[in-house]
Enzyme design. Structure first.
Site, PDB file in Angstrom:
ATOM      1  N   LYS C 105     -10.239   9.668  -9.119  1.00 35.20           N
ATOM      2  CA  LYS C 105      -9.173  10.207  -8.279  1.00 35.20           C
ATOM      3  C   LYS C 105      -8.527  11.354  -9.042  1.00 35.20           C
ATOM      4  O   LYS C 105      -7.944  11.148 -10.110  1.00 35.20           O
ATOM      5  CB  LYS C 105      -8.129   9.122  -7.981  1.00 35.20           C
ATOM      6  CG  LYS C 105      -6.915   9.645  -7.221  1.00 35.20           C
ATOM      7  CD  LYS C 105      -5.901   8.547  -6.948  1.00 35.20           C
ATOM      8  CE  LYS C 105      -4.529   9.169  -6.680  1.00 35.20           C
ATOM      9  NZ  LYS C 105      -3.437   8.188  -6.762  1.00 35.20           N
ATOM     10  N   GLY C 166       5.935   6.818  -4.750  1.00 32.29           N
ATOM     11  CA  GLY C 166       6.999   5.888  -5.108  1.00 32.29           C
ATOM     12  C   GLY C 166       8.253   5.976  -4.262  1.00 32.29           C
ATOM     13  O   GLY C 166       9.189   5.210  -4.471  1.00 32.29           O
ATOM     14  N   ALA C 192       0.047   7.479  -1.446  1.00 35.60           N
ATOM     15  CA  ALA C 192       1.402   7.796  -1.881  1.00 35.60           C
ATOM     16  C   ALA C 192       2.410   7.786  -0.751  1.00 35.60           C
ATOM     17  O   ALA C 192       2.165   8.308   0.334  1.00 35.60           O
ATOM     18  CB  ALA C 192       1.493   9.141  -2.583  1.00 35.60           C
ATOM     19  N   GLY C 193       3.551   7.162  -1.037  1.00 35.30           N
ATOM     20  CA  GLY C 193       4.712   7.230  -0.168  1.00 35.30           C
ATOM     21  C   GLY C 193       4.878   6.100   0.823  1.00 35.30           C
ATOM     22  O   GLY C 193       5.958   5.924   1.380  1.00 35.30           O
ATOM     23  N   ASN C 214       0.402   1.403  -4.416  1.00 32.45           N
ATOM     24  CA  ASN C 214       0.664   0.815  -5.722  1.00 32.45           C
ATOM     25  C   ASN C 214       2.130   0.371  -5.785  1.00 32.45           C
ATOM     26  O   ASN C 214       2.414  -0.807  -5.651  1.00 32.45           O
ATOM     27  CB  ASN C 214       0.335   1.801  -6.845  1.00 32.45           C
ATOM     28  CG  ASN C 214       0.417   1.156  -8.210  1.00 32.45           C
ATOM     29  OD1 ASN C 214       1.011   0.094  -8.373  1.00 32.45           O
ATOM     30  ND2 ASN C 214      -0.159   1.784  -9.199  1.00 32.45           N
ATOM     31  N   THR C 215       3.046   1.335  -5.909  1.00 31.78           N
ATOM     32  CA  THR C 215       4.463   0.977  -6.034  1.00 31.78           C
ATOM     33  C   THR C 215       4.954   0.001  -4.946  1.00 31.78           C
ATOM     34  O   THR C 215       5.645  -0.963  -5.267  1.00 31.78           O
ATOM     35  CB  THR C 215       5.333   2.249  -6.016  1.00 31.78           C
ATOM     36  OG1 THR C 215       4.851   3.153  -7.018  1.00 31.78           O
ATOM     37  CG2 THR C 215       6.786   1.920  -6.312  1.00 31.78           C
TER      38      THR C 215
END
Lengths: 263, 263, 263, 263
Positions: C105, C166, C192-193, C214-215
């Site tokens: 990635k 995040g 993301a997001g 992830n987050t």
């Protein structure tokens, strides 16, 4: 001046043609002097204030009213603090008896946290006050059927909130506001929740005939500048609506035709 | 006049202080006469047009340019139709050689359906034209890092789209626009996608220094009224931003203090 | 089981048919044990981790990798921390040399505050790594033209962000994501997001083939429950998309015909 | 199984613990057979149908009811077609007398175009039917104060619309739904307007205890697949909510710590 400027229909409430679509609340300003400057900058003709905050025994000495006297204004005393139709009617009658005119904004809150209006008591108070000869402008939720019921009960205009008082969240449900405006046979004045000039313009473009603002002006860093910004935005929104905006479409259309003269 | 009106910082691009934050495109109007009336109503100082649509050999006779001559305007010829940096640079140089000035809007489309700009070729063309002494305003996506790269490459201003050209969808990603404006060390001019006065006010409130509109004015039912509405909205937005809006909050704050004098 | 369940097309990247549309990041979990439980609950087959956080000299002893060994997983090491194509390529090659496979990635951040990807360097790195035989998945902005350029440069899938890493702001620009997915000839993985299950379902309904989180999992109060919620949401979104949703319309249609048998 | 799965509180209405948060309407399906398959795929326990469409004289022969018999279902007959409290109460009593149970969905429409509920008549009917021993679930606008009044009048749950029936516009005002759910002391079931799985998950994440869908399932290209998608989405939303999502924040936080072991 171009003819289009005359196509924006005038705002008429209770038989009076108003010169401004911007209604101003008088609470929470840093000082009466700033309030007056903001009022001037706003061009507002209709001003609202809480009856319970006014010295009804001697309105000529009242800290707010004494500054408004002598100006060409329409008073729109509101019943904030009332929690039932009975209370609201009593407050309205006290105001009228004290010489504050026969316009009244019905404001019956059901919740101290959100100050959202109580639909049932608001409808009752509207009917009672219309019956008693008042020009009634109820603050209401954006429930389209409730707004229709309020008009049927004699409201001279309906005042749906964009979002809860003082939040500055703008118009949470543009769909409902558009629907209310489409169906209304009385003017729609968006009351509560607007935060900035863009919100004001959007309200008018969606079909509102006017807006009432207080906190976003009084609590802006520069209330006078914000009052003027709101006035310009309302004018921009009305003209934009009258001008007939382009439809939204999913894909581009070239501003210039794809085939040109170069090459 | 109140001091706040002077707190709105002037818009300076390429060393020139502009008297209006509204840039107008000249394409797609019903007629040159309507275009000129709209231009008047808009107060725009910067006008854009596609170089490929202009008769570069005899600009004095060109159907668009002949009407603009003699006015105090800044020409912003654009490279629409170009699909590479090389093409865009060639178009810009032809325009300059024909006496259209040294401002240029880089417009390099990669897709006939959306006319969205090509980030790579746009960045290349911007660097080449800045190097060649142009005042370069690239039309770009709202990618915040790309906007920064464009400024580093010499763009005099960056022109992120609110949404694809001609769609009237407004600002699809207010977050990105705000971020671009926060970080930019050149003016941000929102180009493309705006539909109405409310969109224009919102763009400026989010931090844009100006907007460029064409289709929403030219294709409105009444282009002249819409031009004026856009001008008012841009002014409203700038004043609203300078006035310092209230923060958004989740719950109400009463416009009047909860304890009052009534009762 | 109903035929429809088979109409959801499988997700194929770099020649491999994946059994899950949910990719999981391994950072920021309270402990390796919770990470493993969440991985189990998620059903994820592709896991990502920052190469710079891994002990490349002794991957068998690495605090993250030692727990992943022996499972049927695809490693997607990422180049986070890189700020140029050169750095990213170097990181990718180190990872491959350490036996972490040939998927990578590309993550090249340009701003420590937003960690938004650099479009120019990302495109360069993608081309270089594809050339070097990697299966390249670049993290990118949601610029539709950039996504197309990445695919042309050899990306095996493109990974536009919904919003900055995040933030949990979800998909800031659904229009762009839909456009990217419509036009892409490689799978689109939203990276993301995303903040919650609803965001995950929305991403897939808009046309994404998968998501990477992830987050929102690692930092949820209960990471394991959130991992499972994300897995269900991705499945729900894929099925909802395959089922062919009703079009949006402005006004009601009665669920029951207006004329009925009662009365 | 992980403990978190047990933290989702069960949905209890009128003293009954329900095994599914998804309520299904039975109208508008292509055929009874497809309706039954969708019902199966949905896992729904509560089914709704318009009383006026049912043959109350011989329910065993009714075209809809004959298929539902023998299954472990809760009937939620609705009063659609009623335009007053009196009519709604009469319909509810006919249904109960015909053996359809004592649950009733109050549905009193005021407008054939939007089918939006009448707040005043809905509140009246709710009070009358609760008094008469029914388990009352009123379809209502998303006016938070009205929802509270309905609960006070004896509603066993409140059913605010996300948007008008059949529009598929989703949740027009997430703020209001969240507020209603925060304040409610009865379950909140979002009824009307949902279009896809993502809408369903969002409703639950905002605090709804369940959803009722009809058109988005019955009129999907594949109703059975959409029924299953909705079931998964509701489960995903409930688990996501129980898992405690990350807060939204304006800027990034790195998934990996900024300082790593590489280099």
């Amino acid at each position: 001046m171009h003819e289009a400027f005359y196509r924006v229909p005038p705002l008429v409430i209770g038989g009076r043609t108003l010169r401004s679509r911007l209604f101003l609340g008088t609470g929470r300003f840093p000082s009466p002097a700033v309030m007056l400057q903001a009022l001037e900058a706003s061009g507002a003709e209709v001003v609202t204030f809480a009856v319970r905050r006014v010295n009804l025994d001697e309105t000529a000495d009242d800290s707010v009213l004494q500054h408004l006297e002598g100006r060409d204004l329409i008073y729109l005393p509101n019943t904030s603090g009332a929690s039932s139709a009975t209370e609201a009617v009593r407050i309205a009658k006290l105001a009228r008896a004290a010489g504050l005119g026969d316009w009244v904004k019905v404001e019956i809150s059901a919740d101290p946290r959100t100050l959202l209006p109580d639909p049932i008591e608001t409808l009752k108070a509207t009917a009672m006050l219309a019956e008693a000869g008042f020009t009634v402008l109820p603050y209401t939720s954006d429930d389209p059927v409730l707004c229709r019921r309020l008009a049927e009960a004699g409201a001279a205009a309906v005042m749906p909130g964009g979002s809860p008082i003082g939040t500055g969240l703008g118009i949470l449900n543009p769909y409902n506001l558009r629907l209310i405006a489409e169906e209304a046979n009385v003017p729609v004045i968006v009351d509560a929740g607007l935060g900035s000039a863009a919100d004001a313009a959007q309200a008018i473009e969606l079909g509102a005939s006017g807006i009432l603002v207080n906190t976003p002006v009084a609590k802006a860093l520069d209330p006078v500048a914000m009052a003027r910004a709101m006035a310009l935005a309302v004018e921009a929104g009305a003209l934009s609506r009258a001008a007939g905006r382009i439809p939204k479409r999913l894909y581009a259309t070239a501003s210039s035709d794809p085939d040109g003269v170069l090459e």
